[in-house]
Design a protein around this motif. Structure first.
Motif, PDB file in Angstrom:
ATOM      1  N   GLY A  16       0.813  -1.217   0.000  1.00 35.27           N
ATOM      2  CA  GLY A  16       0.000   0.000   0.000  1.00 35.27           C
ATOM      3  C   GLY A  16       0.839   1.256   0.000  1.00 35.27           C
ATOM      4  N   THR A  17       1.806   1.339   0.908  1.00 36.87           N
ATOM      5  CA  THR A  17       2.628   2.549   0.981  1.00 36.87           C
ATOM      6  C   THR A  17       3.510   2.684  -0.256  1.00 36.87           C
ATOM      7  OG1 THR A  17       4.330   1.420   2.313  1.00 36.87           O
ATOM      8  CG2 THR A  17       2.597   2.602   3.514  1.00 36.87           C
ATOM      9  N   GLY A  18       3.931   1.560  -0.803  1.00 37.63           N
ATOM     10  CA  GLY A  18       4.732   1.598  -2.030  1.00 37.63           C
ATOM     11  C   GLY A  18       3.928   2.072  -3.230  1.00 37.63           C
ATOM     12  N   LEU A  19       2.682   1.613  -3.324  1.00 37.77           N
ATOM     13  CA  LEU A  19       1.823   2.077  -4.425  1.00 37.77           C
ATOM     14  C   LEU A  19       1.568   3.580  -4.325  1.00 37.77           C
ATOM     15  CD1 LEU A  19      -0.799  -0.806  -4.613  1.00 37.77           C
ATOM     16  CD2 LEU A  19       0.772  -0.111  -6.432  1.00 37.77           C
ATOM     17  N   VAL A  20       1.281   4.056  -3.128  1.00 39.26           N
ATOM     18  CA  VAL A  20       1.047   5.492  -2.945  1.00 39.26           C
ATOM     19  C   VAL A  20       2.320   6.277  -3.273  1.00 39.26           C
ATOM     20  CG1 VAL A  20       0.484   7.292  -1.259  1.00 39.26           C
ATOM     21  CG2 VAL A  20      -0.843   5.163  -1.311  1.00 39.26           C
ATOM     22  N   ALA A  21       3.470   5.769  -2.833  1.00 43.59           N
ATOM     23  CA  ALA A  21       4.736   6.433  -3.165  1.00 43.59           C
ATOM     24  C   ALA A  21       4.905   6.535  -4.680  1.00 43.59           C
ATOM     25  CB  ALA A  21       5.921   5.684  -2.552  1.00 43.59           C
ATOM     26  N   GLY A  22       4.523   5.495  -5.397  1.00 44.26           N
ATOM     27  CA  GLY A  22       4.631   5.510  -6.856  1.00 44.26           C
ATOM     28  C   GLY A  22       3.733   6.555  -7.503  1.00 44.26           C
ATOM     29  N   VAL A  23       2.503   6.657  -7.014  1.00 45.13           N
ATOM     30  CA  VAL A  23       1.584   7.677  -7.547  1.00 45.13           C
ATOM     31  C   VAL A  23       2.148   9.074  -7.294  1.00 45.13           C
ATOM     32  CG1 VAL A  23      -0.700   8.736  -7.258  1.00 45.13           C
ATOM     33  CG2 VAL A  23      -0.479   6.243  -7.357  1.00 45.13           C
ATOM     34  N   PHE A  24       2.577   9.309  -6.054  1.00 43.59           N
ATOM     35  CA  PHE A  24       3.116  10.626  -5.716  1.00 43.59           C
ATOM     36  C   PHE A  24       4.395  10.910  -6.503  1.00 43.59           C
ATOM     37  CE2 PHE A  24       1.084  10.574  -1.201  1.00 43.59           C
ATOM     38  CZ  PHE A  24      -0.147  10.882  -1.738  1.00 43.59           C
ATOM     39  N   CYS A  25       5.224   9.909  -6.690  1.00 40.44           N
ATOM     40  CA  CYS A  25       6.463  10.086  -7.449  1.00 40.44           C
ATOM     41  C   CYS A  25       6.151  10.488  -8.894  1.00 40.44           C
ATOM     42  CB  CYS A  25       7.294   8.801  -7.401  1.00 40.44           C
ATOM     43  SG  CYS A  25       8.865   8.935  -8.260  1.00 40.44           S
ATOM     44  N   GLY A  26       5.153   9.847  -9.473  1.00 41.89           N
ATOM     45  CA  GLY A  26       4.749  10.204 -10.836  1.00 41.89           C
ATOM     46  C   GLY A  26       4.332  11.663 -10.931  1.00 41.89           C
ATOM     47  N   PHE A  27       3.592  12.120  -9.938  1.00 42.75           N
ATOM     48  CA  PHE A  27       3.194  13.529  -9.938  1.00 42.75           C
ATOM     49  C   PHE A  27       4.400  14.439  -9.791  1.00 42.75           C
ATOM     50  CE2 PHE A  27      -1.154  12.394  -9.916  1.00 42.75           C
ATOM     51  CZ  PHE A  27      -1.817  13.527 -10.343  1.00 42.75           C
ATOM     52  N   SER A  28       5.307  14.095  -8.890  1.00 50.68           N
ATOM     53  CA  SER A  28       6.468  14.962  -8.666  1.00 50.68           C
ATOM     54  C   SER A  28       7.418  15.001  -9.846  1.00 50.68           C
ATOM     55  CB  SER A  28       7.245  14.486  -7.426  1.00 50.68           C
ATOM     56  OG  SER A  28       6.624  14.954  -6.254  1.00 50.68           O
ATOM     57  N   THR A  29       7.559  13.888 -10.541  1.00 58.33           N
ATOM     58  CA  THR A  29       8.592  13.815 -11.574  1.00 58.33           C
ATOM     59  C   THR A  29       8.130  14.198 -12.976  1.00 58.33           C
ATOM     60  OG1 THR A  29       8.199  11.443 -11.871  1.00 58.33           O
ATOM     61  CG2 THR A  29       9.941  12.089 -10.327  1.00 58.33           C
ATOM     62  N   PHE A  30       6.812  14.054 -13.270  1.00 61.96           N
ATOM     63  CA  PHE A  30       6.420  14.441 -14.624  1.00 61.96           C
ATOM     64  C   PHE A  30       5.036  15.063 -14.740  1.00 61.96           C
ATOM     65  CE2 PHE A  30       5.704   9.842 -14.344  1.00 61.96           C
ATOM     66  CZ  PHE A  30       4.373   9.724 -14.729  1.00 61.96           C
ATOM     67  N   VAL A  31       4.076  14.685 -13.938  1.00 56.44           N
ATOM     68  CA  VAL A  31       2.741  15.258 -14.098  1.00 56.44           C
ATOM     69  C   VAL A  31       2.751  16.754 -13.803  1.00 56.44           C
ATOM     70  CG1 VAL A  31       0.351  15.250 -13.274  1.00 56.44           C
ATOM     71  CG2 VAL A  31       1.539  13.081 -13.686  1.00 56.44           C
ATOM     72  N   VAL A  61      -9.196   3.786  -2.013  1.00 57.86           N
ATOM     73  CA  VAL A  61      -9.034   2.500  -1.317  1.00 57.86           C
ATOM     74  C   VAL A  61      -7.568   2.287  -0.960  1.00 57.86           C
ATOM     75  CG1 VAL A  61      -9.093  -0.015  -1.673  1.00 57.86           C
ATOM     76  CG2 VAL A  61     -11.094   1.362  -2.207  1.00 57.86           C
ATOM     77  N   VAL A  62      -6.681   2.570  -1.893  1.00 59.62           N
ATOM     78  CA  VAL A  62      -5.247   2.393  -1.628  1.00 59.62           C
ATOM     79  C   VAL A  62      -4.754   3.447  -0.638  1.00 59.62           C
ATOM     80  CG1 VAL A  62      -2.935   2.365  -2.644  1.00 59.62           C
ATOM     81  CG2 VAL A  62      -4.832   1.313  -3.868  1.00 59.62           C
ATOM     82  N   PHE A  63      -5.098   4.701  -0.851  1.00 62.62           N
ATOM     83  CA  PHE A  63      -4.605   5.799  -0.012  1.00 62.62           C
ATOM     84  C   PHE A  63      -5.154   5.710   1.412  1.00 62.62           C
ATOM     85  CE2 PHE A  63      -4.898  10.330   1.377  1.00 62.62           C
ATOM     86  CZ  PHE A  63      -3.535  10.548   1.519  1.00 62.62           C
ATOM     87  N   LEU A  64      -6.470   5.639   1.552  1.00 58.71           N
ATOM     88  CA  LEU A  64      -7.076   5.560   2.884  1.00 58.71           C
ATOM     89  C   LEU A  64      -6.867   4.184   3.511  1.00 58.71           C
ATOM     90  CD1 LEU A  64     -10.446   7.456   2.300  1.00 58.71           C
ATOM     91  CD2 LEU A  64      -8.401   8.288   3.469  1.00 58.71           C
ATOM     92  N   GLY A  65      -6.945   3.151   2.679  1.00 54.10           N
ATOM     93  CA  GLY A  65      -6.711   1.794   3.191  1.00 54.10           C
ATOM     94  C   GLY A  65      -5.321   1.652   3.771  1.00 54.10           C
ATOM     95  N   SER A  66      -4.340   2.285   3.143  1.00 52.67           N
ATOM     96  CA  SER A  66      -2.969   2.241   3.664  1.00 52.67           C
ATOM     97  C   SER A  66      -2.877   2.975   4.997  1.00 52.67           C
ATOM     98  CB  SER A  66      -1.987   2.838   2.658  1.00 52.67           C
ATOM     99  OG  SER A  66      -1.932   2.037   1.503  1.00 52.67           O
ATOM    100  N   ALA A  67      -3.607   4.068   5.133  1.00 54.86           N
ATOM    101  CA  ALA A  67      -3.600   4.807   6.405  1.00 54.86           C
ATOM    102  C   ALA A  67      -4.193   3.947   7.519  1.00 54.86           C
ATOM    103  CB  ALA A  67      -4.367   6.120   6.267  1.00 54.86           C
ATOM    104  N   VAL A  68      -5.309   3.306   7.238  1.00 54.09           N
ATOM    105  CA  VAL A  68      -5.925   2.422   8.240  1.00 54.09           C
ATOM    106  C   VAL A  68      -4.973   1.277   8.577  1.00 54.09           C
ATOM    107  CG1 VAL A  68      -7.815   0.776   8.633  1.00 54.09           C
ATOM    108  CG2 VAL A  68      -8.290   3.027   7.620  1.00 54.09           C
ATOM    109  N   LEU A  69      -4.389   0.687   7.564  1.00 51.62           N
ATOM    110  CA  LEU A  69      -3.458  -0.418   7.774  1.00 51.62           C
ATOM    111  C   LEU A  69      -2.250   0.016   8.605  1.00 51.62           C
ATOM    112  CD1 LEU A  69      -2.894  -3.374   7.088  1.00 51.62           C
ATOM    113  CD2 LEU A  69      -1.809  -2.590   4.992  1.00 51.62           C
ATOM    114  N   CYS A  70      -1.710   1.179   8.312  1.00 53.23           N
ATOM    115  CA  CYS A  70      -0.568   1.683   9.088  1.00 53.23           C
ATOM    116  C   CYS A  70      -0.957   1.927  10.544  1.00 53.23           C
ATOM    117  CB  CYS A  70      -0.017   2.967   8.465  1.00 53.23           C
ATOM    118  SG  CYS A  70       0.825   2.690   6.896  1.00 53.23           S
TER     119      CYS A  70
END
Length: 159
Positions: A16-31, A61-70
């Motif tokens: 979960g945290t890795g997937l979110v990191a990937g989404v955020f990384c995509g935004f930071s690096t090119f979007v 689901v991934v973003f909030l689900g990861s927060a609940v899981l953490c």
């Protein structure tokens, strides 16, 4: 080594945290770089459309689900206090809960809400757009690092 249901929670935390990191990384690096090259009216309109699309179930689901899981991992860690991986599990949970989820709520979402209130072709939007891109992206870099750090901490807890 962590085992049983605790192992499964930690592996899901890594994913979960890795997937979110990937989404955020995509935004930071090119979007955001791509959006910044657009005329302000187009950039504002595109970012507003992205922000509306982001709060749909697949990402939430991934973003909030990861927060609940953490949070669950942190509580279970405090209760069980395992002999190995305790520090890594608590650091991973804190990084995601405060550095990713919390920062989203206090830094990125308020900027998104302010942008959404502006008419894309207005002079107010044109004036706000450069500061929005700069500040939003800076905080997104922090969210990216925090999410990736959380995933790394959970991986280290498994080893």
């Amino acid at each position: 080594m962590i085992d049983g249901p605790y192992f499964v929670l930690t592996v899901l935390g890594v994913l979960g945290t890795g997937l979110v990191a990937g989404v955020f990384c995509g935004f930071s690096t090119f979007v955001m770089r791509g959006l910044a090259t657009l005329p302000p009216a187009q950039g504002v309109a595109a970012m507003n459309a992205i922000n509306v699309a982001a709060v749909t179930p697949p990402f939430m689901v991934v973003f909030l689900g990861s927060a609940v899981l953490c949070a669950v991992i942190a509580v279970v860690t405090f209760v069980l206090w395992p002999e190995e991986g305790t520090v890594e599990l608590l650091v991973g949970s804190a990084l995601y809960l405060f550095g990713s989820f919390g920062l989203t709520m206090v830094a990125n979402v308020p900027r998104n809400d302010a942008l959404l209130k502006l008419e894309p072709g207005s002079s107010e939007a044109a004036a706000y757009w450069p500061a929005y891109v700069r500040e939003w992206t800076m905080w997104n870099h922090v969210r990216t690092a925090a999410s990736a750090g959380a995933a790394l901490a959970y991986v280290l807890a498994l080893t």
